[in-house]
Write a protein that holds these residues in place. Structure first.
Motif, PDB file in Angstrom:
ATOM      1  N   MET A 188      42.162  23.956  11.782  1.00 21.90           N
ATOM      2  CA  MET A 188      42.158  24.655  10.532  1.00 21.90           C
ATOM      3  C   MET A 188      40.720  24.921  10.073  1.00 21.90           C
ATOM      4  O   MET A 188      40.436  25.980   9.528  1.00 21.90           O
ATOM      5  CB  MET A 188      42.900  23.844   9.482  1.00 21.90           C
ATOM      6  N   ALA A 189      39.851  23.949  10.328  1.00 19.68           N
ATOM      7  CA  ALA A 189      38.456  24.120   9.933  1.00 19.68           C
ATOM      8  C   ALA A 189      37.806  25.276  10.698  1.00 19.68           C
ATOM      9  O   ALA A 189      37.023  26.033  10.130  1.00 19.68           O
ATOM     10  CB  ALA A 189      37.686  22.828  10.169  1.00 19.68           C
ATOM     11  N   LEU A 190      38.152  25.413  11.981  1.00 13.77           N
ATOM     12  CA  LEU A 190      37.578  26.507  12.761  1.00 13.77           C
ATOM     13  C   LEU A 190      38.071  27.867  12.267  1.00 13.77           C
ATOM     14  O   LEU A 190      37.333  28.849  12.302  1.00 13.77           O
ATOM     15  CB  LEU A 190      37.895  26.331  14.248  1.00 13.77           C
ATOM     16  N   THR A 191      39.297  27.927  11.796  1.00 11.72           N
ATOM     17  CA  THR A 191      39.816  29.172  11.239  1.00 11.72           C
ATOM     18  C   THR A 191      39.061  29.538   9.971  1.00 11.72           C
ATOM     19  O   THR A 191      38.689  30.703   9.766  1.00 11.72           O
ATOM     20  CB  THR A 191      41.321  29.042  10.950  1.00 11.72           C
ATOM     21  N   LEU A 192      38.821  28.552   9.119  1.00 12.32           N
ATOM     22  CA  LEU A 192      38.048  28.813   7.901  1.00 12.32           C
ATOM     23  C   LEU A 192      36.609  29.188   8.239  1.00 12.32           C
ATOM     24  O   LEU A 192      36.007  30.026   7.568  1.00 12.32           O
ATOM     25  CB  LEU A 192      38.092  27.593   6.984  1.00 12.32           C
ATOM     26  N   PHE A 193      36.061  28.566   9.279  1.00  6.76           N
ATOM     27  CA  PHE A 193      34.719  28.905   9.746  1.00  6.76           C
ATOM     28  C   PHE A 193      34.676  30.374  10.172  1.00  6.76           C
ATOM     29  O   PHE A 193      33.748  31.107   9.820  1.00  6.76           O
ATOM     30  CB  PHE A 193      34.349  27.979  10.905  1.00  6.76           C
ATOM     31  N   SER A 194      35.686  30.823  10.922  1.00  8.90           N
ATOM     32  CA  SER A 194      35.765  32.232  11.345  1.00  8.90           C
ATOM     33  C   SER A 194      35.876  33.158  10.143  1.00  8.90           C
ATOM     34  O   SER A 194      35.240  34.210  10.103  1.00  8.90           O
ATOM     35  CB  SER A 194      36.978  32.447  12.250  1.00  8.90           C
ATOM     36  N   LEU A 195      36.685  32.772   9.175  1.00 10.70           N
ATOM     37  CA  LEU A 195      36.846  33.580   7.977  1.00 10.70           C
ATOM     38  C   LEU A 195      35.526  33.694   7.215  1.00 10.70           C
ATOM     39  O   LEU A 195      35.168  34.763   6.743  1.00 10.70           O
ATOM     40  CB  LEU A 195      37.923  32.987   7.078  1.00 10.70           C
ATOM     41  N   GLY A 196      34.793  32.588   7.155  1.00 10.07           N
ATOM     42  CA  GLY A 196      33.494  32.621   6.488  1.00 10.07           C
ATOM     43  C   GLY A 196      32.530  33.571   7.163  1.00 10.07           C
ATOM     44  O   GLY A 196      31.799  34.316   6.499  1.00 10.07           O
ATOM     45  N   PHE A 197      32.513  33.568   8.490  1.00 14.63           N
ATOM     46  CA  PHE A 197      31.642  34.497   9.202  1.00 14.63           C
ATOM     47  C   PHE A 197      32.120  35.934   9.074  1.00 14.63           C
ATOM     48  O   PHE A 197      31.322  36.861   9.032  1.00 14.63           O
ATOM     49  CB  PHE A 197      31.512  34.117  10.673  1.00 14.63           C
ATOM     50  N   ALA A 198      33.421  36.133   9.013  1.00 12.00           N
ATOM     51  CA  ALA A 198      33.949  37.495   8.867  1.00 12.00           C
ATOM     52  C   ALA A 198      33.518  38.110   7.542  1.00 12.00           C
ATOM     53  O   ALA A 198      33.334  39.318   7.446  1.00 12.00           O
ATOM     54  CB  ALA A 198      35.467  37.482   8.980  1.00 12.00           C
ATOM     55  N   GLU A 199      33.359  37.274   6.539  1.00 12.17           N
ATOM     56  CA  GLU A 199      32.957  37.759   5.223  1.00 12.17           C
ATOM     57  C   GLU A 199      31.445  37.698   5.012  1.00 12.17           C
ATOM     58  O   GLU A 199      30.964  38.002   3.932  1.00 12.17           O
ATOM     59  CB  GLU A 199      33.661  36.940   4.135  1.00 12.17           C
ATOM     60  N   SER A 200      30.691  37.305   6.035  1.00  9.67           N
ATOM     61  CA  SER A 200      29.246  37.159   5.882  1.00  9.67           C
ATOM     62  C   SER A 200      28.548  38.520   5.953  1.00  9.67           C
ATOM     63  O   SER A 200      29.158  39.538   6.254  1.00  9.67           O
ATOM     64  CB  SER A 200      28.690  36.247   6.968  1.00  9.67           C
ATOM     65  N   THR A 201      27.251  38.495   5.706  1.00  9.64           N
ATOM     66  CA  THR A 201      26.468  39.730   5.723  1.00  9.64           C
ATOM     67  C   THR A 201      25.727  39.915   7.045  1.00  9.64           C
ATOM     68  O   THR A 201      24.854  40.771   7.141  1.00  9.64           O
ATOM     69  CB  THR A 201      25.457  39.728   4.565  1.00  9.64           C
ATOM     70  N   LEU A 202      26.080  39.114   8.046  1.00  8.28           N
ATOM     71  CA  LEU A 202      25.474  39.308   9.368  1.00  8.28           C
ATOM     72  C   LEU A 202      25.929  40.646   9.937  1.00  8.28           C
ATOM     73  O   LEU A 202      26.907  41.230   9.475  1.00  8.28           O
ATOM     74  CB  LEU A 202      25.902  38.184  10.312  1.00  8.28           C
ATOM     75  N   GLY A 203      25.265  41.087  10.968  1.00  8.64           N
ATOM     76  CA  GLY A 203      25.667  42.329  11.614  1.00  8.64           C
ATOM     77  C   GLY A 203      27.057  42.215  12.210  1.00  8.64           C
ATOM     78  O   GLY A 203      27.522  41.132  12.553  1.00  8.64           O
ATOM     79  N   GLN A 204      27.714  43.342  12.335  1.00  4.95           N
ATOM     80  CA  GLN A 204      29.092  43.351  12.838  1.00  4.95           C
ATOM     81  C   GLN A 204      29.184  42.780  14.249  1.00  4.95           C
ATOM     82  O   GLN A 204      30.084  42.012  14.551  1.00  4.95           O
ATOM     83  CB  GLN A 204      29.643  44.771  12.801  1.00  4.95           C
ATOM     84  N   LYS A 205      28.237  43.154  15.104  1.00  2.04           N
ATOM     85  CA  LYS A 205      28.264  42.686  16.487  1.00  2.04           C
ATOM     86  C   LYS A 205      28.118  41.173  16.577  1.00  2.04           C
ATOM     87  O   LYS A 205      28.856  40.501  17.294  1.00  2.04           O
ATOM     88  CB  LYS A 205      27.147  43.367  17.269  1.00  2.04           C
ATOM     89  N   VAL A 206      27.168  40.639  15.834  1.00  5.93           N
ATOM     90  CA  VAL A 206      26.927  39.195  15.838  1.00  5.93           C
ATOM     91  C   VAL A 206      28.138  38.455  15.283  1.00  5.93           C
ATOM     92  O   VAL A 206      28.568  37.440  15.841  1.00  5.93           O
ATOM     93  CB  VAL A 206      25.662  38.854  15.018  1.00  5.93           C
ATOM     94  N   THR A 207      28.703  38.962  14.220  1.00  5.82           N
ATOM     95  CA  THR A 207      29.864  38.324  13.601  1.00  5.82           C
ATOM     96  C   THR A 207      31.033  38.259  14.564  1.00  5.82           C
ATOM     97  O   THR A 207      31.681  37.214  14.704  1.00  5.82           O
ATOM     98  CB  THR A 207      30.279  39.095  12.329  1.00  5.82           C
ATOM     99  N   ILE A 208      31.309  39.347  15.249  1.00  8.01           N
ATOM    100  CA  ILE A 208      32.439  39.373  16.180  1.00  8.01           C
ATOM    101  C   ILE A 208      32.189  38.440  17.362  1.00  8.01           C
ATOM    102  O   ILE A 208      33.101  37.740  17.813  1.00  8.01           O
ATOM    103  CB  ILE A 208      32.736  40.816  16.636  1.00  8.01           C
ATOM    104  N   MET A 209      30.949  38.373  17.839  1.00  2.02           N
ATOM    105  CA  MET A 209      30.659  37.464  18.950  1.00  2.02           C
ATOM    106  C   MET A 209      30.809  36.005  18.512  1.00  2.02           C
ATOM    107  O   MET A 209      31.293  35.173  19.283  1.00  2.02           O
ATOM    108  CB  MET A 209      29.270  37.739  19.512  1.00  2.02           C
ATOM    109  N   ILE A 210      30.447  35.681  17.287  1.00  3.86           N
ATOM    110  CA  ILE A 210      30.639  34.317  16.781  1.00  3.86           C
ATOM    111  C   ILE A 210      32.129  34.001  16.660  1.00  3.86           C
ATOM    112  O   ILE A 210      32.583  32.905  17.016  1.00  3.86           O
ATOM    113  CB  ILE A 210      29.909  34.134  15.438  1.00  3.86           C
ATOM    114  N   ILE A 211      32.894  34.963  16.179  1.00  2.00           N
ATOM    115  CA  ILE A 211      34.336  34.752  16.056  1.00  2.00           C
ATOM    116  C   ILE A 211      34.973  34.575  17.429  1.00  2.00           C
ATOM    117  O   ILE A 211      35.866  33.739  17.606  1.00  2.00           O
ATOM    118  CB  ILE A 211      34.980  35.903  15.259  1.00  2.00           C
ATOM    119  N   PHE A 212      34.526  35.316  18.441  1.00  5.57           N
ATOM    120  CA  PHE A 212      35.002  35.106  19.809  1.00  5.57           C
ATOM    121  C   PHE A 212      34.676  33.692  20.285  1.00  5.57           C
ATOM    122  O   PHE A 212      35.508  33.030  20.913  1.00  5.57           O
ATOM    123  CB  PHE A 212      34.390  36.120  20.775  1.00  5.57           C
TER     124      PHE A 212
END
Length: 71
Positions: free
Chosen positions: A1-25
């Protein structure tokens, strides 16, 4: 559950789209390994199957990250 929230936090971050998607992967790869180990009980399988399962998840995840990073 924590990893899902971590992904959600990165999805809503201001990082670049490419970096965000690679982190979520990368988080998805970690979650897949946790599912293999704890839910599917791969640790009780023969060692060659354990290695193959982890390689499959790792290689597939790396290909997703690399493919998205190069696009």
């Amino acid at each position: 559950m924590a990893l899902t929230l971590f992904s959600l936090g990165f999805a809503e971050s201001t990082l670049g789209q490419k970096v965000t998607i690679m982190i979520i992967f990368a988080v998805a790869i970690a979650k897949a390994n946790l599912i293999l180990v704890y839910f599917m009980e791969v640790n009780h399988a023969a060692s060659h199957w354990r290695v193959l399962y982890h390689l499959w998840v790792g290689v597939t995840g790396c290909l997703l990250i690399l493919g998205h990073g190069l696009s």
